[in-house]
Enzyme design. Structure first.
Site, PDB file in Angstrom:
ATOM      1  N   TYR A 144      22.354 -17.931 -39.933  1.00  0.00           N
ATOM      2  CA  TYR A 144      21.903 -17.829 -41.322  1.00  0.00           C
ATOM      3  C   TYR A 144      20.914 -16.684 -41.429  1.00  0.00           C
ATOM      4  CZ  TYR A 144      19.461 -19.069 -45.681  1.00  0.00           C
ATOM      5  OH  TYR A 144      18.892 -19.040 -46.937  1.00  0.00           O
ATOM      6  N   ASP A 239      17.641 -11.015 -36.130  1.00  0.00           N
ATOM      7  CA  ASP A 239      16.990 -11.752 -37.208  1.00  0.00           C
ATOM      8  C   ASP A 239      16.108 -12.812 -36.556  1.00  0.00           C
ATOM      9  OD1 ASP A 239      16.127 -13.251 -39.304  1.00  0.00           O
ATOM     10  OD2 ASP A 239      18.109 -13.652 -40.150  1.00  0.00           O
ATOM     11  N   LYS A 267       8.617 -16.730 -42.031  1.00  0.00           N
ATOM     12  CA  LYS A 267       8.076 -17.999 -41.538  1.00  0.00           C
ATOM     13  C   LYS A 267       6.708 -17.849 -40.837  1.00  0.00           C
ATOM     14  CE  LYS A 267      12.414 -20.337 -41.965  1.00  0.00           C
ATOM     15  NZ  LYS A 267      13.721 -19.750 -41.807  1.00  0.00           N
TER      16      LYS A 267
HETATM   17  C1  LIG Z   1      14.551 -18.917 -42.896  1.00  0.00           C
HETATM   18  C2  LIG Z   1      15.416 -17.801 -42.446  1.00  0.00           C
HETATM   19  C3  LIG Z   1      15.753 -16.728 -43.282  1.00  0.00           C
HETATM   20  C4  LIG Z   1      15.356 -16.683 -44.728  1.00  0.00           C
HETATM   21  O1  LIG Z   1      13.978 -16.641 -44.892  1.00  0.00           O
HETATM   22  P1  LIG Z   1      13.364 -17.066 -46.338  1.00  0.00           P
HETATM   23  O2  LIG Z   1      11.903 -16.830 -46.173  1.00  0.00           O
HETATM   24  O3  LIG Z   1      13.753 -18.486 -46.537  1.00  0.00           O
HETATM   25  O4  LIG Z   1      13.978 -16.161 -47.345  1.00  0.00           O
HETATM   26  C5  LIG Z   1      16.478 -15.679 -42.750  1.00  0.00           C
HETATM   27  N1  LIG Z   1      16.871 -15.687 -41.455  1.00  0.00           N
HETATM   28  C6  LIG Z   1      16.577 -16.703 -40.631  1.00  0.00           C
HETATM   29  C7  LIG Z   1      17.008 -16.628 -39.211  1.00  0.00           C
HETATM   30  C8  LIG Z   1      15.850 -17.795 -41.099  1.00  0.00           C
HETATM   31  O5  LIG Z   1      15.583 -18.810 -40.269  1.00  0.00           O
END
Ligand SMILES: *Cc1c(COP(=O)(O)O)cnc(C)c1O
Length: 428
Positions: A144, A239, A267
């Site tokens: 994701y 990511d 995060k």
């Molecule tokens: C949480 C997450 C996102 C999105 O971050 P948001 O702050 O919710 O927009 C993108 N990539 C990964 C791997 C994530 O865990």
């Protein structure tokens, strides 16, 4: 356990927000009951509007590696906010967090702050496209990357063909810019690059896929992806919105000793405030405006109040032995459950790395999304419900991982492990 106030607030929320929420997974659609309306958190405990306490393993979906209401983060925010909230100018605090990160992260030379993980990924993809002059992107099924249009795509049928979108409203032309492969599919990736690398800007991967179960990859696979990117002159984006600062200060890059071309963050980097970032080496980052021609901007980017929370978090993460202690604590907790599972031969396994864990209702290791049995989610639903009754809060979906924070102490971990063991035995 009374949840009348949460239920009532949810009824009101449903008249105000789509599905009663401002982010879909909060709606408790895949578990039972109304979502909890939380009014406060302290350490590893959250308290709902009905005054029930829960030991929290969701931790705001990952940011709260120091637990709720961390003293130093709160003090840093209050000190900063006393002088105003936003100036739309550079600030000394911005320099401070930039230096703290870059000086302690060997895989980054330069960083750009944004306001969410999604924004970080979206910007990183644009940078990769601008840098290479190519449009297509490769992603992996089960990873994701936030709600970026061209990444809300999953594999269609057939090998390495175009995917299908996982949301309405994604233009067909964008879906066609994304190739989706299975995790660990070395041959598929090599074949795709051999045929199409002249069109491909980047490969994006969650090096520790933690948004669709916890699909821990072999170092070999990640190292091979890096090699293929070099061989075919394609950028590699890690990511690390969830793994960054979680499995070590240098995240998955440091854990696997792999140098990505661009890393995205979110995060933890904001200490519980809305912050995201992306970074890379000087040369790649020089393509971003105003140095370069890849445009990316933000009214509230590097907002001083948010950044002051990030600084206070990062300073604590840099303290000697922080990650060793956290991992030890996590294993102390999980070992109690693993022992119970093996003593009673229960059809559950806990997959974990650092302070991230996931309950897989399966006997064998799961490393790709198609190995997850959708029917097994019924067990998670039962487990979630029973644990809520006992005052243990897991994220409300069996595809979500759990987190242990520095604020979880042995006492609460013992209590939670006891409840989890009891519930697992009850279910099976
Ligand atoms: C949480 C997450 C996102 C999105 O971050 P948001 O702050 O919710 O927009 C993108 N990539 C990964 C791997 C994530 O865990």
């Amino acid at each position: 356990m009374k949840r009348a106030k949460s239920a009532e607030l949810f009824e009101e929320a449903k008249t105000l927000f789509p599905g009663g929420v401002n982010s879909p997974v909060r709606a408790f659609k895949s578990v039972s009951g109304p979502p909890l309306f939380i009014k406060k958190g302290n350490g590893c405990i959250i308290t709902d509007e009905d005054d029930n306490d829960f030991i929290d393993f969701c931790c705001s979906w990952g940011p709260l590696i120091l637990g709720h209401n961390n003293d130093r983060i709160r003090e840093s925010i209050t000190e900063t906010i006393a002088h105003g909230t936003s100036f739309g100018t550079p600030t000394k605090l911005g320099n401070k967090i930039g230096r703290l990160i870059i000086e302690n992260h060997r895989y980054l030379d330069k960083i750009r702050f944004v306001s969410s993980g999604t924004e970080a990924v979206m910007s990183a993809i644009r940078l990769a496209r601008g840098y290479t002059g190519r449009d297509k992107v490769v992603k992996f099924e089960g990873c994701y990357h936030g709600h970026v249009d061209s990444l809300l795509v999953k594999a269609g049928s057939g090998l390495a063909t175009f995917g299908v979108s996982t949301s309405a409203g994604i233009p067909k032309s964008l879906i066609e810019d994304t190739y989706v492969l299975g995790l660990n599919d070395l041959a598929g990736l090599e074949a795709l690059l051999e045929e199409k690398s002249h069109e491909i800007s980047c490969i994006i991967i969650e090096p520790i896929p933690a948004n669709n179960g916890l699909l821990i990859q072999d170092n070999n696979f990640l190292a091979w992806v890096r090699q293929l990117c070099d061989r075919f002159d394609v950028l590699l984006i890690f990511d690390e919105v969830i793994s960054g600062f979680r499995v070590g200060f240098e995240g998955a890059a440091g854990y696997y000793h792999i140098q990505p071309d661009i890393i995205t963050f979110g995060k933890i980097i904001g200490g519980g405030m809305p912050v995201g970032a992306y970074g890379g080496n000087h040369e790649i980052m020089s393509h971003i405006a105003p140095d370069g021609d890849v445009y990316q901007a933000g009214t509230l980017s590097a907002n001083p109040v948010a950044i002051s929370a990030g600084i206070a978090a990062i300073e604590q993460l840099l303290e000697d032995g922080f990650y060793e202690k956290l991992e030890k604590k996590t294993n102390y907790f999980l070992d109690q459950i693993r022992t119970h599972i093996s003593d009673h031969d229960l059809p559950v396994r806990i997959q974990s790395i650092g302070s991230i864990f996931w309950f897989a209702f399966a006997k064998d290791r799961i490393a790709t999304s198609n190995e997850i049995d959708a029917d097994s989610m019924q067990y998670f639903r039962a487990m979630h419900h029973e644990l809520l009754q006992r005052g243990v809060y897991l994220g409300p979906s069996g595809y979500e991982v759990g987190f242990v924070s520095a604020a979880h102490d042995h006492k609460h971990l013992d209590i939670a492990a006891g409840h989890i063991n009891e519930v697992l035995s009850q279910i099976f």
